[in-house]
Motif scaffolding. Structure first.
Motif, PDB file in Angstrom:
ATOM      1  N   ASP A  62      14.255   7.995   0.933  1.00 40.14           N
ATOM      2  CA  ASP A  62      15.516   8.278   0.271  1.00 40.14           C
ATOM      3  C   ASP A  62      15.279   9.354  -0.782  1.00 40.14           C
ATOM      4  OD1 ASP A  62      14.357   7.018  -1.958  1.00 40.14           O
ATOM      5  OD2 ASP A  62      15.362   5.123  -1.584  1.00 40.14           O
ATOM      6  N   PHE A  63      16.344   9.758  -1.456  1.00 41.41           N
ATOM      7  CA  PHE A  63      16.243  10.860  -2.415  1.00 41.41           C
ATOM      8  C   PHE A  63      15.197  10.578  -3.481  1.00 41.41           C
ATOM      9  CE2 PHE A  63      17.418  12.404  -6.638  1.00 41.41           C
ATOM     10  CZ  PHE A  63      17.296  13.776  -6.433  1.00 41.41           C
ATOM     11  N   SER A  64      15.240   9.395  -4.073  1.00 44.75           N
ATOM     12  CA  SER A  64      14.344   9.082  -5.178  1.00 44.75           C
ATOM     13  C   SER A  64      12.882   9.148  -4.756  1.00 44.75           C
ATOM     14  CB  SER A  64      14.677   7.688  -5.734  1.00 44.75           C
ATOM     15  OG  SER A  64      13.775   7.327  -6.762  1.00 44.75           O
ATOM     16  N   ALA A 107       6.706  15.748   5.715  1.00 39.29           N
ATOM     17  CA  ALA A 107       8.065  15.611   6.232  1.00 39.29           C
ATOM     18  C   ALA A 107       8.058  15.084   7.664  1.00 39.29           C
ATOM     19  CB  ALA A 107       8.792  16.945   6.154  1.00 39.29           C
ATOM     20  N   ILE A 108       7.178  15.628   8.501  1.00 43.21           N
ATOM     21  CA  ILE A 108       7.119  15.199   9.900  1.00 43.21           C
ATOM     22  C   ILE A 108       6.667  13.753   9.995  1.00 43.21           C
ATOM     23  CG2 ILE A 108       5.913  15.555  12.083  1.00 43.21           C
ATOM     24  CD1 ILE A 108       5.925  18.557  11.421  1.00 43.21           C
ATOM     25  N   ASN A 109       5.620  13.399   9.281  1.00 43.04           N
ATOM     26  CA  ASN A 109       5.113  12.025   9.327  1.00 43.04           C
ATOM     27  C   ASN A 109       6.108  11.022   8.749  1.00 43.04           C
ATOM     28  OD1 ASN A 109       2.469  12.092  10.558  1.00 43.04           O
ATOM     29  ND2 ASN A 109       1.773  13.235   8.762  1.00 43.04           N
ATOM     30  N   ARG A 110       6.975  11.500   7.868  1.00 42.23           N
ATOM     31  CA  ARG A 110       7.974  10.615   7.248  1.00 42.23           C
ATOM     32  C   ARG A 110       9.248  10.555   8.074  1.00 42.23           C
ATOM     33  NH1 ARG A 110       9.182   6.512   4.995  1.00 42.23           N
ATOM     34  NH2 ARG A 110       9.194   6.149   2.749  1.00 42.23           N
ATOM     35  N   GLY A 111       9.281  11.264   9.210  1.00 42.08           N
ATOM     36  CA  GLY A 111      10.445  11.237  10.077  1.00 42.08           C
ATOM     37  C   GLY A 111      11.595  12.086   9.590  1.00 42.08           C
ATOM     38  N   ILE A 117      13.892  20.677   4.357  1.00 37.45           N
ATOM     39  CA  ILE A 117      13.537  19.303   4.724  1.00 37.45           C
ATOM     40  C   ILE A 117      14.776  18.443   4.546  1.00 37.45           C
ATOM     41  CG2 ILE A 117      12.077  17.318   4.169  1.00 37.45           C
ATOM     42  CD1 ILE A 117      10.037  19.316   3.020  1.00 37.45           C
ATOM     43  N   GLU A 118      15.171  17.705   5.588  1.00 39.73           N
ATOM     44  CA  GLU A 118      16.382  16.896   5.521  1.00 39.73           C
ATOM     45  C   GLU A 118      16.140  15.523   6.112  1.00 39.73           C
ATOM     46  OE1 GLU A 118      19.175  19.218   7.715  1.00 39.73           O
ATOM     47  OE2 GLU A 118      19.813  20.360   5.960  1.00 39.73           O
ATOM     48  N   GLY A 119      16.823  14.543   5.536  1.00 42.41           N
ATOM     49  CA  GLY A 119      16.775  13.178   6.026  1.00 42.41           C
ATOM     50  C   GLY A 119      17.933  12.398   5.451  1.00 42.41           C
ATOM     51  N   PRO A 120      18.022  11.114   5.749  1.00 43.63           N
ATOM     52  CA  PRO A 120      19.131  10.309   5.239  1.00 43.63           C
ATOM     53  C   PRO A 120      19.208  10.355   3.712  1.00 43.63           C
ATOM     54  CG  PRO A 120      17.883   9.105   6.899  1.00 43.63           C
ATOM     55  CD  PRO A 120      17.092  10.325   6.579  1.00 43.63           C
ATOM     56  N   SER A 130      14.155  23.023  -4.591  1.00 46.60           N
ATOM     57  CA  SER A 130      15.429  22.405  -4.977  1.00 46.60           C
ATOM     58  C   SER A 130      15.624  21.172  -4.110  1.00 46.60           C
ATOM     59  CB  SER A 130      16.581  23.394  -4.775  1.00 46.60           C
ATOM     60  OG  SER A 130      17.826  22.758  -5.008  1.00 46.60           O
ATOM     61  N   ILE A 131      15.835  20.023  -4.763  1.00 38.51           N
ATOM     62  CA  ILE A 131      16.014  18.768  -4.039  1.00 38.51           C
ATOM     63  C   ILE A 131      17.330  18.151  -4.461  1.00 38.51           C
ATOM     64  CG2 ILE A 131      15.002  16.516  -3.487  1.00 38.51           C
ATOM     65  CD1 ILE A 131      12.321  17.579  -4.448  1.00 38.51           C
ATOM     66  N   GLY A 132      18.140  17.752  -3.491  1.00 39.57           N
ATOM     67  CA  GLY A 132      19.423  17.151  -3.801  1.00 39.57           C
ATOM     68  C   GLY A 132      19.756  16.010  -2.857  1.00 39.57           C
ATOM     69  N   VAL A 133      20.849  15.343  -3.161  1.00 38.40           N
ATOM     70  CA  VAL A 133      21.345  14.242  -2.336  1.00 38.40           C
ATOM     71  C   VAL A 133      22.298  14.814  -1.302  1.00 38.40           C
ATOM     72  CG1 VAL A 133      22.583  12.059  -2.302  1.00 38.40           C
ATOM     73  CG2 VAL A 133      21.120  12.635  -4.254  1.00 38.40           C
TER      74      VAL A 133
END
Length: 232
Positions: A163-165, A191-195, A207-210, A228-231
């Motif tokens: 998740d974002f945090s 990122a790849i290993n984390r799906g 990098i994108e995910g839920p 830059s990291i956001g929700v």
């Protein structure tokens, strides 16, 4: 065909997240180990006995060297304790990685010529994690400055969904606290290993995910130039 240094980068961020999660699960407690059983247990406020224990080897300040567990006397450890170290040796032989195949490795033959056993044990554990896909490690101080490097397993060590945090913490901490030789490689591997989904060009990675999205810029030397990291 990865090198020993590249294995360090490929493991670094996911290893960091697993170690943070381990601290959440057990804190920083006392522990006991018995390689004859084998058994490793945390004995603090959150007691837990691991379901599998794998000794990789030991880093000793006297000889200033790392000794793989498979190179010790045959009767020292049960086969299941050293089986993953043996698998690492096979991988090293297949891919020409001498750090995984030589029985004893001088400290100054490793990246950065480390002088502290804890750093040496960490490097060997990181390489093992990248090869074996077993991500939770533990260093045990066993007297006179020697450190055992181990991989440990338990269902509670599995990571929650990203998740974002969590992702934000890992990416920021990696730049502040980890020695990364190729930051682009390290971020991509995490990122790849984390799906997570990864898109990149010559200068940028997305990098994108839920619930999380990160845009990371890189220099021509694969160092992070902006992030830059956001929700999402």
């Amino acid at each position: 065909m990865p090198t020993f240094v590249e294995l360090q980068d490929e493991a670094a961020l996911l290893s960091l997240e697993h170690q943070l999660h381990l601290a959440d699960v057990v804190g920083i407690p006392p522990w006991t180990v018995d390689f004859t059983v084998p058994r490793f247990a945390f004995t603090g406020d959150k007691p837990l006995t691991v379901s599998a224990l794998h000794l990789l080897g030991s880093a000793a300040p006297g000889p200033r060297s790392w000794l793989w567990s498979w190179a010790s006397r045959p009767d020292d450890y049960r086969p299941e304790v050293t089986s993953l170290a043996e698998r690492l040796r096979e991988y090293g032989e297949e891919h020409g990685i001498s750090e995984l195949t030589e029985a004893e490795i001088p400290f100054d033959a490793l990246p950065g010529a480390p002088t502290e056993p804890s750093v040496v044990a960490s490097q060997m554990m990181e390489a093992a994690k990248a090869v074996l896909g077993r991500w939770t490690g533990y260093q045990a101080m066993v007297g006179r400055g020697t450190r055992f490097g181990m991989l440990i397993e338990h269902p509670s060590f599995a990571l929650p969904e990203p998740d974002f945090s969590r992702v934000s913490r890992v990416l920021h901490m990696s730049l502040a606290e980890l020695r990364l030789y190729d930051q682009r490689r390290a971020f991509r591997s995490y990122a790849i290993n984390r799906g997570l989904r990864v898109q990149e060009n010559d200068t940028q990675m997305r990098i994108e995910g839920p619930g999380v999205g990160a845009t990371v810029g890189f220099t021509e030397n694969n160092l992070v130039s902006a992030m830059s990291i956001g929700v999402d």
